[in-house]
Design a protein around this motif. Structure first.
Motif, PDB file in Angstrom:
ATOM      1  N   GLY A 137      -0.337  11.882  10.424  1.00 20.97           N
ATOM      2  CA  GLY A 137       1.001  12.460  10.371  1.00 20.97           C
ATOM      3  C   GLY A 137       2.122  11.566  10.868  1.00 20.97           C
ATOM      4  N   GLN A 138       1.848  10.295  11.149  1.00 23.94           N
ATOM      5  CA  GLN A 138       2.867   9.415  11.721  1.00 23.94           C
ATOM      6  C   GLN A 138       3.241   8.231  10.834  1.00 23.94           C
ATOM      7  N   ASN A 139       2.883   8.252   9.548  1.00 24.30           N
ATOM      8  CA  ASN A 139       3.209   7.153   8.648  1.00 24.30           C
ATOM      9  C   ASN A 139       4.706   7.105   8.338  1.00 24.30           C
ATOM     10  N   ASP A 140       5.173   5.907   7.952  1.00 21.98           N
ATOM     11  CA  ASP A 140       6.595   5.730   7.664  1.00 21.98           C
ATOM     12  C   ASP A 140       6.973   5.967   6.214  1.00 21.98           C
ATOM     13  N   CYS A 141       6.042   5.904   5.272  1.00 18.40           N
ATOM     14  CA  CYS A 141       6.410   6.116   3.878  1.00 18.40           C
ATOM     15  C   CYS A 141       5.185   6.466   3.056  1.00 18.40           C
ATOM     16  N   GLY A 142       5.375   6.584   1.763  1.00 20.75           N
ATOM     17  CA  GLY A 142       4.335   7.046   0.866  1.00 20.75           C
ATOM     18  C   GLY A 142       3.255   6.023   0.553  1.00 20.75           C
ATOM     19  N   THR A 143       2.173   6.525  -0.060  1.00 17.59           N
ATOM     20  CA  THR A 143       1.053   5.711  -0.528  1.00 17.59           C
ATOM     21  C   THR A 143       0.652   6.219  -1.903  1.00 17.59           C
ATOM     22  N   SER A 144      -0.519   5.818  -2.385  1.00 23.76           N
ATOM     23  CA  SER A 144      -0.984   6.319  -3.677  1.00 23.76           C
ATOM     24  C   SER A 144      -1.373   7.799  -3.585  1.00 23.76           C
ATOM     25  N   ALA A 145      -1.615   8.311  -2.363  1.00 25.33           N
ATOM     26  CA  ALA A 145      -2.033   9.701  -2.170  1.00 25.33           C
ATOM     27  C   ALA A 145      -0.867  10.669  -1.972  1.00 25.33           C
ATOM     28  N   HIS A 146       0.275  10.180  -1.535  1.00 26.94           N
ATOM     29  CA  HIS A 146       1.444  11.038  -1.289  1.00 26.94           C
ATOM     30  C   HIS A 146       2.703  10.178  -1.336  1.00 26.94           C
ATOM     31  N   SER A 147       3.870  10.843  -1.341  1.00 26.52           N
ATOM     32  CA  SER A 147       5.113  10.088  -1.520  1.00 26.52           C
ATOM     33  C   SER A 147       6.068  10.148  -0.342  1.00 26.52           C
ATOM     34  N   CYS A 148       5.662  10.709   0.784  1.00 23.07           N
ATOM     35  CA  CYS A 148       6.614  10.883   1.881  1.00 23.07           C
ATOM     36  C   CYS A 148       6.061  10.448   3.224  1.00 23.07           C
ATOM     37  N   ALA A 149       6.978  10.181   4.133  1.00 24.70           N
ATOM     38  CA  ALA A 149       6.622   9.866   5.515  1.00 24.70           C
ATOM     39  C   ALA A 149       6.043  11.101   6.194  1.00 24.70           C
ATOM     40  N   GLY A 150       5.188  10.869   7.184  1.00 27.62           N
ATOM     41  CA  GLY A 150       4.641  11.960   7.971  1.00 27.62           C
ATOM     42  C   GLY A 150       3.539  12.752   7.297  1.00 27.62           C
ATOM     43  N   GLN A 151       2.960  12.214   6.219  1.00 23.41           N
ATOM     44  CA  GLN A 151       1.927  12.962   5.508  1.00 23.41           C
ATOM     45  C   GLN A 151       0.536  12.328   5.579  1.00 23.41           C
ATOM     46  N   ALA A 152       0.331  11.372   6.471  1.00 22.12           N
ATOM     47  CA  ALA A 152      -1.001  10.773   6.623  1.00 22.12           C
ATOM     48  C   ALA A 152      -1.975  11.863   7.056  1.00 22.12           C
ATOM     49  N   LYS A 153      -3.114  11.950   6.370  1.00 14.94           N
ATOM     50  CA  LYS A 153      -4.092  13.015   6.633  1.00 14.94           C
ATOM     51  C   LYS A 153      -5.115  12.636   7.706  1.00 14.94           C
ATOM     52  N   VAL A 154      -5.373  11.328   7.890  1.00 16.96           N
ATOM     53  CA  VAL A 154      -6.359  10.863   8.871  1.00 16.96           C
ATOM     54  C   VAL A 154      -5.798   9.684   9.657  1.00 16.96           C
ATOM     55  N   ASP A 155      -6.383   9.420  10.799  1.00 14.85           N
ATOM     56  CA  ASP A 155      -5.995   8.256  11.598  1.00 14.85           C
ATOM     57  C   ASP A 155      -6.514   6.972  10.958  1.00 14.85           C
ATOM     58  N   ASN A 156      -5.740   5.912  11.051  1.00 15.24           N
ATOM     59  CA  ASN A 156      -6.138   4.543  10.683  1.00 15.24           C
ATOM     60  C   ASN A 156      -6.559   4.353   9.227  1.00 15.24           C
ATOM     61  N   HIS A 157      -6.002   5.137   8.315  1.00 17.26           N
ATOM     62  CA  HIS A 157      -6.306   4.943   6.888  1.00 17.26           C
ATOM     63  C   HIS A 157      -5.742   3.577   6.478  1.00 17.26           C
ATOM     64  N   PRO A 158      -6.510   2.779   5.717  1.00 17.36           N
ATOM     65  CA  PRO A 158      -6.055   1.430   5.377  1.00 17.36           C
ATOM     66  C   PRO A 158      -4.795   1.369   4.518  1.00 17.36           C
ATOM     67  N   GLU A 159      -4.453   2.429   3.794  1.00 20.08           N
ATOM     68  CA  GLU A 159      -3.244   2.440   2.960  1.00 20.08           C
ATOM     69  C   GLU A 159      -2.003   2.869   3.716  1.00 20.08           C
ATOM     70  N   GLU A 160      -2.164   3.596   4.801  1.00 20.65           N
ATOM     71  CA  GLU A 160      -1.008   4.103   5.557  1.00 20.65           C
ATOM     72  C   GLU A 160      -0.400   2.989   6.390  1.00 20.65           C
ATOM     73  N   TRP A 161       0.928   3.003   6.498  1.00 20.94           N
ATOM     74  CA  TRP A 161       1.592   1.958   7.266  1.00 20.94           C
ATOM     75  C   TRP A 161       2.735   2.519   8.083  1.00 20.94           C
ATOM     76  N   VAL A 162       3.175   1.707   9.036  1.00 24.36           N
ATOM     77  CA  VAL A 162       4.288   2.035   9.903  1.00 24.36           C
ATOM     78  C   VAL A 162       5.037   0.727  10.183  1.00 24.36           C
ATOM     79  N   TYR A 163       6.360   0.807  10.350  1.00 24.98           N
ATOM     80  CA  TYR A 163       7.125  -0.377  10.715  1.00 24.98           C
ATOM     81  C   TYR A 163       6.892  -0.712  12.179  1.00 24.98           C
ATOM     82  N   VAL A 164       6.677  -1.985  12.461  1.00 24.66           N
ATOM     83  CA  VAL A 164       6.544  -2.479  13.834  1.00 24.66           C
ATOM     84  C   VAL A 164       7.408  -3.730  13.950  1.00 24.66           C
TER      85      VAL A 164
END
Length: 87
Positions: free
Chosen positions: A45-72
């Motif tokens: 739930g802490q991702n910054d943007c979409g992936t192939s699975a969804h199009s919005c921030a805050g929609q990560a379903k699991v921790d540490n998914h390789p497609e999910e990203w965040v700005y650092v």
């Protein structure tokens, strides 16, 4: 009675303006610093943007998914366990 309502309106308006100015300053400061996308370190739930699975921030379903990203901050991703600059 009218003075009391006027005072409440002035205080509420002043608070709203101060909050808006604070938020704008925070966005400007974040934009000034160099950021990079870091994949694979996002908490659920802490991702910054979409992936192939969804199009919005805050929609990560699991921790540490390789497609999910965040700005650092630039240079930090390589120092985080599991962090990758590209998916």
């Amino acid at each position: 009675m009218k003075i009391n309502n006027l005072t409440k309106n002035v205080v509420a308006t002043t608070g709203a303006v101060a909050f808006a100015m604070t938020m704008t300053a925070g966005v400007a400061n974040a934009a000034d610093k160099k950021q990079e996308k870091c994949f694979g370190i996002v908490a659920k739930g802490q991702n910054d943007c979409g992936t192939s699975a969804h199009s919005c921030a805050g929609q990560a379903k699991v921790d540490n998914h390789p497609e999910e990203w965040v700005y650092v901050p630039a240079g930090l991703c390589e120092r985080i366990a599991g962090g990758k600059k590209k998916k």
